[in-house]
Design an enzyme around this catalytic site. Structure first.
Site, PDB file in Angstrom:
ATOM      1  N   ASP A   1       0.812  -1.220   0.000  1.00 20.84           N
ATOM      2  CA  ASP A   1       0.000   0.000   0.000  1.00 20.84           C
ATOM      3  C   ASP A   1       0.851   1.279   0.000  1.00 20.84           C
ATOM      4  OD1 ASP A   1      -2.187  -1.797   0.430  1.00 20.84           O
ATOM      5  OD2 ASP A   1      -1.848  -1.701   2.597  1.00 20.84           O
TER       6      ASP A   1
ATOM      7  N   GLU B   1     -11.558  -0.260  -3.346  1.00 22.96           N
ATOM      8  CA  GLU B   1     -10.761   0.313  -2.249  1.00 22.96           C
ATOM      9  C   GLU B   1      -9.588   1.087  -2.836  1.00 22.96           C
ATOM     10  OE1 GLU B   1      -9.412  -3.069   0.072  1.00 22.96           O
ATOM     11  OE2 GLU B   1      -8.099  -3.770  -1.528  1.00 22.96           O
TER      12      GLU B   1
HETATM   13  O1  FUB Z   1      -3.119  -3.723   3.350  1.00 26.10           O
HETATM   14  C1  FUB Z   1      -4.388  -3.921   3.899  1.00 26.10           C
HETATM   15  C2  FUB Z   1      -5.456  -3.625   2.893  1.00 26.10           C
HETATM   16  O2  FUB Z   1      -5.246  -4.424   1.730  1.00 26.10           O
HETATM   17  C3  FUB Z   1      -5.438  -2.212   2.355  1.00 26.10           C
HETATM   18  O3  FUB Z   1      -5.997  -1.286   3.231  1.00 26.10           O
HETATM   19  C4  FUB Z   1      -6.174  -2.414   1.091  1.00 26.10           C
HETATM   20  O4  FUB Z   1      -6.140  -1.332   0.216  1.00 26.10           O
HETATM   21  C5  FUB Z   1      -5.503  -3.654   0.559  1.00 26.10           C
HETATM   22  O5  FUB Z   1      -4.277  -3.358  -0.059  1.00 26.10           O
END
Ligand code: FUB
Length: 327
Positions: free
Chosen positions: A19, A226
């Site tokens: 991320d 997301e």
């Molecule tokens: O790294 C945890 C979660 O997985 C992140 O918040 C999302 O965007 C995905 O990458």
């Protein structure tokens, strides 16, 4: 080491990182990723396999320089309101200070967004006692606009709990919309001038097709899942995000921070691993996509590694699609 040889390689190999939110601060590239701890557990739809309890900050003097690990800059044990799951953070510079903006679960298991501050982009960061009132879900991304207003984009489905915030208050039973209904959009809220609260309740962003119709929940190649990120290019606002179940980074373009944003296309095709999450930053005269994959761990979804690659725009401002394993 040449610029070309660093691109598309794991930037950090001594720990697992995911991320990546990249920014240029004080003339260098700073990267604010999350930190995947190693374990042998299985994967779940709610992302509870991600063992994440602290953040490290990394920097590079330029895109071909070695990556410096500035060490642990914030740990969940030092945050009074947070209990676990320090997922994808971002950072911003305003008012002469650096702000780390991060999600974590509170003591009731609800994702909230917190703030920690530092005088130095490399941290360490001092957390505020409480999360931002009215904040929820995951994956905060901050845009400081040209007029110096600061906005926070948030949201993520499934483990990110965005379905639970569709009625104006928290509903743990919230579900995704039916496939023929508009998809849930990410949320935006303007920060207060001191960056410690929101000036407004988070508002939903609309992502539409070229006819102005909302992208539907069943359109999994285009709907928001997301990892929202907003950057400006040639005066327009580019909202990019992960499609989750179809594992793409896609983008939509609009004329103000609140949208609506018109869907344009794919930036990054699927990488090794379930999740895909990115940021976009300009360094000197080039634009870079920072992202992660799970190639260093041979495909273990919760052991990811950050990478970067150059992105290019055509004369109409469209971003060329990247095939992650073709150099
Ligand atoms: O790294 C945890 C979660 O997985 C992140 O918040 C999302 O965007 C995905 O990458």
């Amino acid at each position: 080491m040449s610029n070309q040889s660093k691109q598309n390689e794991a930037l950090v190999t001594h720990i697992y990182t995911a991320d990546p939110s990249a920014h240029v601060f004080e003339g260098k590239i700073y990267i604010y990723p999350s930190h995947d701890l190693e374990h042998d557990g299985e994967s779940f739809d709610d992302g509870s396999q991600y063992a994440m309890e602290d953040y490290h900050v990394f920097s590079m003097e330029n895109e071909s320089a070695p990556v410096v690990d500035h060490g642990e800059v914030l740990h969940v044990k030092d945050i009074p309101w947070a209990s676990k799951q320090m997922w994808a953070p971002d950072a911003a510079y305003k008012n002469g200070k650096y702000y780390l903006v991060y999600p974590a679960k509170d003591h009731d298991g609800i994702f909230r967004i917190g703030i920690a501050t530092s005088d130095n982009p490399a941290g360490p960061f001092k957390p505020e006692e409480n999360y931002i009132p009215g904040s929820y879900s995951i994956d905060p991304a901050v845009l400081i606009d040209d007029d110096n207003k600061a906005y926070c984009y948030i949201g993520g489905l499934w483990g990110g709990q965005l379905e639970q915030w569709q009625t104006g208050s928290h509903n743990p039973e919230g579900k995704e919309p039916a496939p023929d209904k508009p998809a849930y959009g990410p949320r935006i809220a303007e920060f207060s001038d001191d960056m410690l609260t929101f000036k407004e309740d988070p508002k939903e962003i609309s992502i539409v097709d070229s006819d102005g119709n909302p992208i539907l929940a069943g359109d999994e190649d285009r709907r928001f899942f997301e990892g929202a990120w907003v950057h400006k290019y040639d005066g327009r606002y580019y909202l990019s995000y992960s499609t989750g179940t179809t594992h793409k980074i896609v983008y939509a373009v609009g004329d103000n921070p609140y949208g609506p944003f018109e869907f344009k296309g794919t930036i990054l095709n699927p990488v090794i691993g379930w999740t895909t999450h990115h940021s976009i930053v300009q360094f000197n005269d080039k634009w870079y996509l920072f992202y992660h994959d799970a190639s260093l761990s041979n495909g273990i979804n919760h052991q990811r590694s950050i990478k970067f690659t150059e992105i290019t725009y055509d004369e109409s401002g469209n971003i060329q699609t990247i095939e992650p394993y073709e150099n």
